[in-house]
Scaffold this active site. Sequence first.
Site, short mmCIF file in Angstrom:
data_model
loop_
_atom_site.label_atom_id
_atom_site.label_comp_id
_atom_site.label_asym_id
_atom_site.label_seq_id
_atom_site.Cartn_x
_atom_site.Cartn_y
_atom_site.Cartn_z
N ARG A 95 35.73 45.30 40.85
CA ARG A 95 36.82 46.25 40.57
C ARG A 95 36.31 47.68 40.45
NH1 ARG A 95 40.70 42.90 36.42
NH2 ARG A 95 41.88 41.84 38.04
N LYS A 154 48.24 26.24 37.94
CA LYS A 154 49.64 26.45 37.56
C LYS A 154 50.55 26.71 38.75
CE LYS A 154 48.80 28.42 33.01
NZ LYS A 154 48.08 29.68 32.88
N GLY A 201 41.72 35.61 40.34
CA GLY A 201 40.47 35.75 39.59
C GLY A 201 39.53 34.58 39.81
N GLY A 243 47.51 37.97 38.96
CA GLY A 243 48.95 37.98 38.69
C GLY A 243 49.69 39.01 39.54
P1 ADP Z 1 43.34 31.97 40.37
O1 ADP Z 1 42.78 32.54 39.09
O2 ADP Z 1 42.41 32.17 41.51
O3 ADP Z 1 44.73 32.45 40.65
P2 ADP Z 1 44.24 29.57 39.08
O4 ADP Z 1 44.10 30.27 37.77
O5 ADP Z 1 45.58 29.24 39.57
O6 ADP Z 1 43.44 30.37 40.21
O7 ADP Z 1 43.45 28.17 39.02
C1 ADP Z 1 42.10 28.08 38.71
C2 ADP Z 1 41.81 26.93 37.77
O8 ADP Z 1 42.35 25.73 38.24
C3 ADP Z 1 40.32 26.72 37.65
O9 ADP Z 1 39.93 26.96 36.32
C4 ADP Z 1 40.13 25.25 38.04
O10 ADP Z 1 39.19 24.57 37.21
C5 ADP Z 1 41.51 24.67 37.83
N1 ADP Z 1 41.72 23.46 38.61
C6 ADP Z 1 41.78 23.36 39.96
N2 ADP Z 1 41.95 22.08 40.34
C7 ADP Z 1 42.00 21.34 39.20
C8 ADP Z 1 42.17 19.95 38.93
N3 ADP Z 1 42.30 19.07 39.91
N4 ADP Z 1 42.20 19.56 37.64
C9 ADP Z 1 42.08 20.47 36.65
N5 ADP Z 1 41.90 21.78 36.84
C10 ADP Z 1 41.86 22.23 38.10
#
Ligand code: ADP
Length: 395
Positions: A38, A199, A350, A374
Amino acid sequence: MLRSISDLDDIQYYGKKVLVRVDFNVNISNGVVTEDYRIRSVIPTIEYLVKRGAKVILASHLGRPKFRDQNNSLAPVAVRLKEILNRNVDFIDDCIGKEVYRKIEKLNFGNILLLENLRYHPEEQNDDPEFCKAIASLADIYVSDAFSTSHRKHASTYGAVKNFDIRLSGFSLKKEIEYLSMIRYNPRKPFTLVVGGSKIKDKIGALENLLPKADKLLIGGAAAYTFLKAKGFKIGDSLFDEEHFDWVTKALSSFGEKILLPVDHIVSSDENSFTTVTGDIPDGMCGFDIGNETSRIFSSEIGGNGFGTIFWNGPMGMFEVGQFAGGTMNVAKSMALAFWRGAMTLVGGGDTIAALKKSGVSESEVTHLSTGGGATLRFLAGDKMPGIEALEQVN
Ligand code: ADP
Ligand code: MG
């Protein structure tokens, strides 16, 4: 109309106080910046202003401090910024007040001052009118180069902005808007979406906008299990999002032919041991990564799209744990392959960016790495972005 810093004549910057809202909300450990993407992304804006003889005043938040907490000081960022720019960067331990105004008056043309964490004042997050006025009186010109915080209606991103006659976007913000608008309105086809993470809720808005335009949607990560359950598979104890089950069911019935789901899974009952299952996940087992066969299918879908656009958000599994990182690492490398073959590749989020880094794929092997998590999803969902809206000029 949105004006950018290059729309102003050079001479208009000479000797002017320019407040640049940046997002220096970076990881700091033991007083040292550990991730500086960043910071690096706003260097072109800072250099541009320095070279035009502006007094460059940088303002940012860091973390969620409830009081003046040294752990959330931006002082280590000033150190890192100095190293990157190879220029002097002054730092002052507040963002408003007499001392700050005095320091700015004394600042030489073409010099840089970093202000202390905006959130040391709770008024920042409350968009407090008095605080907005104080921020607005810091400078003559306002520049935002903080896309990742432009979904927030805070004093420095919103309330204070309209008090400036001249308000402009920096190069990083402009680039984010250009790339993400391209994805939102006019992605070069074929358009492949790769979505994972935990999520579903955060991604629904973006998916609703993008699914009709996408040729393929590859779903992995925890998000996949809700889709699999809606298709009648057993998902054992894997994460399941009951609240959004109806939405998922609808998405499958409208766009089912575009949606690719995992066919096999790396599962575990205790996170220590793990095994692969195909199809149904037995009770007592939890899916933590896509399986090898799914990895192969996803890799060839991504790597095979060397002409169009690919947007990736959300890891394919719990990649932070070694044995559940394989699927995500494969997706990251396939993104690099698609880039080499000529695809337009965009990565946001992130955790997704952290995963990309872990895979060894470099930033230069991605067309655009979005600084926002976000904010990126909100923008793609078509939500209002107060930090961008505030920059718009009527004339
Ligand atoms: P980003 O920050 O890139 O937008 P998210 O916050 O949506 O991504 O998701 C990231 C998290 O999802 C990571 O901490 C990862 O461990 C978790 N995750 C991904 N697949 C699984 C799974 N099958 N079970 C539990 N946690 C998961
Ligand atoms: Mg995340």
